[in-house]
Every structure is written in structure tokens, then in C-alpha cells.
Design an enzyme around this catalytic site. Structure first.
Site, PDB file in Angstrom:
ATOM      1  N   GLY A  15       0.740  -1.361   0.005  1.00 41.64           N
ATOM      2  CA  GLY A  15      -0.110   0.147  -0.236  1.00 41.64           C
ATOM      3  C   GLY A  15       0.834   1.339  -0.119  1.00 41.64           C
ATOM      4  O   GLY A  15       0.510   2.158   0.676  1.00 41.64           O
ATOM      5  N   ASN A  17       1.363   3.243  -2.514  1.00 39.57           N
ATOM      6  CA  ASN A  17       0.354   4.264  -3.464  1.00 39.57           C
ATOM      7  C   ASN A  17      -0.708   4.546  -2.486  1.00 39.57           C
ATOM      8  O   ASN A  17      -1.142   5.788  -2.564  1.00 39.57           O
ATOM      9  CB  ASN A  17       0.197   3.714  -4.582  1.00 39.57           C
ATOM     10  CG  ASN A  17       1.209   3.972  -5.736  1.00 39.57           C
ATOM     11  OD1 ASN A  17       1.625   5.113  -6.048  1.00 39.57           O
ATOM     12  ND2 ASN A  17       1.388   3.036  -6.361  1.00 39.57           N
ATOM     13  N   ARG A  93      -5.435  -8.445  -9.031  1.00 38.82           N
ATOM     14  CA  ARG A  93      -6.523  -9.205  -9.480  1.00 38.82           C
ATOM     15  C   ARG A  93      -7.040  -8.856 -10.890  1.00 38.82           C
ATOM     16  O   ARG A  93      -7.025  -7.627 -11.154  1.00 38.82           O
ATOM     17  CB  ARG A  93      -7.957  -9.207  -8.800  1.00 38.82           C
ATOM     18  CG  ARG A  93      -7.758  -9.697  -7.305  1.00 38.82           C
ATOM     19  CD  ARG A  93      -7.854 -11.019  -7.194  1.00 38.82           C
ATOM     20  NE  ARG A  93      -8.915 -11.811  -7.945  1.00 38.82           N
ATOM     21  CZ  ARG A  93      -9.026 -12.994  -8.165  1.00 38.82           C
ATOM     22  NH1 ARG A  93      -7.972 -13.942  -8.084  1.00 38.82           N
ATOM     23  NH2 ARG A  93     -10.031 -13.610  -8.631  1.00 38.82           N
ATOM     24  N   ILE A  94      -7.216  -9.694 -11.864  1.00 39.74           N
ATOM     25  CA  ILE A  94      -7.682  -9.397 -13.152  1.00 39.74           C
ATOM     26  C   ILE A  94      -9.154  -9.264 -13.113  1.00 39.74           C
ATOM     27  O   ILE A  94     -10.049 -10.042 -12.521  1.00 39.74           O
ATOM     28  CB  ILE A  94      -7.385 -10.387 -14.357  1.00 39.74           C
ATOM     29  CG1 ILE A  94      -5.904 -10.456 -14.396  1.00 39.74           C
ATOM     30  CG2 ILE A  94      -8.003 -10.279 -15.412  1.00 39.74           C
ATOM     31  CD1 ILE A  94      -5.301 -11.588 -15.152  1.00 39.74           C
ATOM     32  N   LEU A  95      -9.685  -8.175 -13.328  1.00 41.69           N
ATOM     33  CA  LEU A  95     -11.332  -7.759 -13.353  1.00 41.69           C
ATOM     34  C   LEU A  95     -11.851  -8.335 -14.204  1.00 41.69           C
ATOM     35  O   LEU A  95     -11.423  -8.167 -15.505  1.00 41.69           O
ATOM     36  CB  LEU A  95     -11.414  -6.343 -12.973  1.00 41.69           C
ATOM     37  CG  LEU A  95     -10.579  -5.715 -11.494  1.00 41.69           C
ATOM     38  CD1 LEU A  95     -10.472  -4.230 -11.778  1.00 41.69           C
ATOM     39  CD2 LEU A  95     -11.285  -6.099 -10.146  1.00 41.69           C
ATOM     40  N   ASN A 109      -6.302   3.202 -12.479  1.00 46.81           N
ATOM     41  CA  ASN A 109      -5.563   2.262 -12.057  1.00 46.81           C
ATOM     42  C   ASN A 109      -3.761   2.923 -12.389  1.00 46.81           C
ATOM     43  O   ASN A 109      -3.979   4.012 -13.123  1.00 46.81           O
ATOM     44  CB  ASN A 109      -5.394   0.908 -12.956  1.00 46.81           C
ATOM     45  CG  ASN A 109      -4.411   0.101 -12.659  1.00 46.81           C
ATOM     46  OD1 ASN A 109      -4.220  -0.426 -11.389  1.00 46.81           O
ATOM     47  ND2 ASN A 109      -3.663  -0.532 -13.736  1.00 46.81           N
ATOM     48  N   HIS A 111       0.131   1.863 -13.594  1.00 44.93           N
ATOM     49  CA  HIS A 111       0.784   1.080 -14.055  1.00 44.93           C
ATOM     50  C   HIS A 111       2.372   1.674 -14.271  1.00 44.93           C
ATOM     51  O   HIS A 111       2.489   2.647 -14.609  1.00 44.93           O
ATOM     52  CB  HIS A 111       0.270   0.689 -15.471  1.00 44.93           C
ATOM     53  CG  HIS A 111       0.893  -0.439 -16.318  1.00 44.93           C
ATOM     54  ND1 HIS A 111       0.828  -1.745 -15.759  1.00 44.93           N
ATOM     55  CD2 HIS A 111       2.102  -0.488 -17.044  1.00 44.93           C
ATOM     56  CE1 HIS A 111       1.528  -2.602 -16.424  1.00 44.93           C
ATOM     57  NE2 HIS A 111       2.250  -1.587 -17.407  1.00 44.93           N
ATOM     58  N   THR A 143     -10.560   0.175 -18.569  1.00 49.94           N
ATOM     59  CA  THR A 143     -11.240  -0.567 -19.622  1.00 49.94           C
ATOM     60  C   THR A 143     -11.166  -1.841 -19.592  1.00 49.94           C
ATOM     61  O   THR A 143     -10.426  -2.619 -18.810  1.00 49.94           O
ATOM     62  CB  THR A 143     -11.198   0.504 -21.044  1.00 49.94           C
ATOM     63  OG1 THR A 143      -9.928  -0.228 -21.462  1.00 49.94           O
ATOM     64  CG2 THR A 143     -11.278   1.429 -20.908  1.00 49.94           C
ATOM     65  N   GLU A 145      -9.975  -3.643 -21.703  1.00 51.77           N
ATOM     66  CA  GLU A 145      -8.528  -4.031 -22.284  1.00 51.77           C
ATOM     67  C   GLU A 145      -7.544  -3.899 -21.230  1.00 51.77           C
ATOM     68  O   GLU A 145      -7.345  -2.791 -20.636  1.00 51.77           O
ATOM     69  CB  GLU A 145      -8.257  -3.038 -23.459  1.00 51.77           C
ATOM     70  CG  GLU A 145      -6.825  -3.546 -24.027  1.00 51.77           C
ATOM     71  CD  GLU A 145      -6.248  -2.504 -25.191  1.00 51.77           C
ATOM     72  OE1 GLU A 145      -5.038  -2.555 -25.736  1.00 51.77           O
ATOM     73  OE2 GLU A 145      -7.159  -1.919 -25.527  1.00 51.77           O
ATOM     74  N   GLU A 176       5.353   7.334  -8.964  1.00 53.94           N
ATOM     75  CA  GLU A 176       3.895   6.930  -8.833  1.00 53.94           C
ATOM     76  C   GLU A 176       3.336   7.801  -7.837  1.00 53.94           C
ATOM     77  O   GLU A 176       2.152   8.184  -7.874  1.00 53.94           O
ATOM     78  CB  GLU A 176       4.086   5.362  -8.587  1.00 53.94           C
ATOM     79  CG  GLU A 176       4.305   4.663  -9.659  1.00 53.94           C
ATOM     80  CD  GLU A 176       4.124   3.136  -9.421  1.00 53.94           C
ATOM     81  OE1 GLU A 176       3.873   2.788  -8.294  1.00 53.94           O
ATOM     82  OE2 GLU A 176       4.725   2.253  -9.927  1.00 53.94           O
TER      83      GLU A 176
END
Length: 215
Positions: A15, A17, A93-95, A109, A111, A143, A145, A176
Site C-alpha cells: 500500500g 501508493n 486481480r484481473i477484473l 489504475n 501502471h 477499460t 482491455e 507513482e
């Protein structure tokens, strides 16, 4: 000053960020973190949130039958706080597409690369092995993608001779911690929005690189 903007932050780990977002909260900043939700009970970010007096919640993804069931429970938990913005801060996690559509335009998000370069994992090693003269980080709208949503802001980090993954990642993390609070504040102030034409800042369409910050 704009009305307060309620924010829910999703985490899986330390955590850092999240801490930058907590530290950015001030009377003149309308962003207010109402809750931090993690899929891991041992995520250190939960302690950061508790120390700041922010509500925390744990949803263990392993307790659910699949990704759709977990995301449905996660949506219910998030919506209980009625946030205007949901922030992914190291949420591993991939949403599902349904989750992403539910929060379209209010899901951010960060990256660790200069998107669209180096989508996915292990970005610092890939930047070094690719001989990139510059690396960095990107805040983007989420999104369907993966790592492909419109970029709001990027920070450029030069790659130095002799850099390794550790030294480069440390400088990217520092960047970041600067740009994520900035993007969240822009959203909370009503300056940053997602439209069918892409990411907009102060009513102007941002370029594909977003608002670019150089050292």
C-alpha cells in the site's frame, strides 16, 4: 471548493501508493478515502488505512467459486460506500468485464511503465532488457482491455547507465507517489473525466500519453 469526492481504494499488498493518497488528503483537496478493501488479510496497506482512521474490509478471493462471484461481492462491498471514484493501488486481480463496465469512467489504475509500452508484469526488467532510454509510470482509466484504458497522466523516469531492476523500480515508485494523488485530485475536482472521445482534462482531450510530466 468542489463537493467532497468519496473514494474507495483496492489493494493487495504494502500500500505505498495508498499511503501517498492518504498523505495527499488536505482541507483543500476534495478527495476523501472512505474505505480500503483488500483481497488479502495480510496486506500491510490495511494497517496504513487503520492508522489513518479509514474503514477497512477484507474479501478473500479464495473463498469464492470464481472470478465472477468474487467481483459481484466486491461490487456490493464497494457500492456500500457509494463512492464517486474507485482506485486500484496494487490490486492484484484481473477484473471481469462486468465489474469494469459497472465503474466505467470512475475506475483508475496506476501502471509501472509508459503505456502503451510494457503492458502487463515485470515492466522494469523489460525496460532494461529492451534498452529503453526512458521508463516511468502511467495513471489510466480502466477499460476491458488490460492496461489499455485512456491515460490521464504519465511521469517519465530516465534510465541511467548501471541501473538494475531495484534502482529503476525505486525511482518509478517515487514517481507513482507523485502522479497518483495528482490524478485522483483532478478527478475529485471535476477536472479529469472519461468520455467516448478519451480522457479529458479541463475540457480538452488529452493525447494518448496523457498529461506528460518530465523530470
Amino acid at each position: 471548493m468542489p463537493d467532497p469526492c468519496d473514494v474507495v481504494v483496492l489493494i493487495s499488498g504494502s500500500g505505498s501508493n495508498l499511503q501517498a493518497l492518504i498523505d495527499s488528503q488536505a482541507p483543500d483537496n476534495p478527495a476523501r478515502i472512505r474505505a480500503v478493501i483488500s483481497n488479502r488479510a495480510d496486506a500491510y496497506g490495511l494497517q496504513r488505512a487503520a492508522a489513518a482512521g479509514i474503514a477497512t474490509q477484507v474479501l478473500d478471493h479464495k473463498a469464492f467459486s470464481g472470478r465472477e462471484a468474487f467481483d459481484a461481492a466486491l461490487t456490493e462491498a464497494i457500492d456500500g460506500y457509494r463512492p464517486q471514484l474507485v482506485v486500484l493501488a496494487g490490486f492484484m486481480r484481473i477484473l471481469t468485464a462486468g465489474f469494469v463496465r459497472h465503474y466505467r469512467g470512475r475506475l483508475l489504475n496506476i501502471h509501472p511503465s509508459l503505456l502503451p509500452r510494457h503492458k502487463g508484469l515485470d515492466t522494469h526488467r523489460r525496460a532494461l532488457e529492451g534498452g529503453d532510454p526512458e521508463h516511468g509510470c502511467s495513471v489510466h482509466f480502466v477499460t476491458e482491455e488490460l492496461d489499455g484504458g485512456p491515460v490521464a497522466v504519465q511521469a517519465v523516469v530516465p534510465v541511467h547507465a548501471g541501473d538494475d531492476v531495484t534502482s529503476l523500480s525505486q525511482r518509478v515508485h517515487a514517481a507513482e507517489h507523485r502522479i497518483y494523488p495528482l490524478a485522483v485530485r483532478w478527478f475529485a475536482e471535476g477536472r479529469l473525466r472519461l468520455t467516448d472521445g478519451g480522457a479529458m482534462l479541463d475540457g480538452q482531450r488529452l493525447p494518448d500519453t496523457g498529461f506528460l510530466i518530465r523530470p
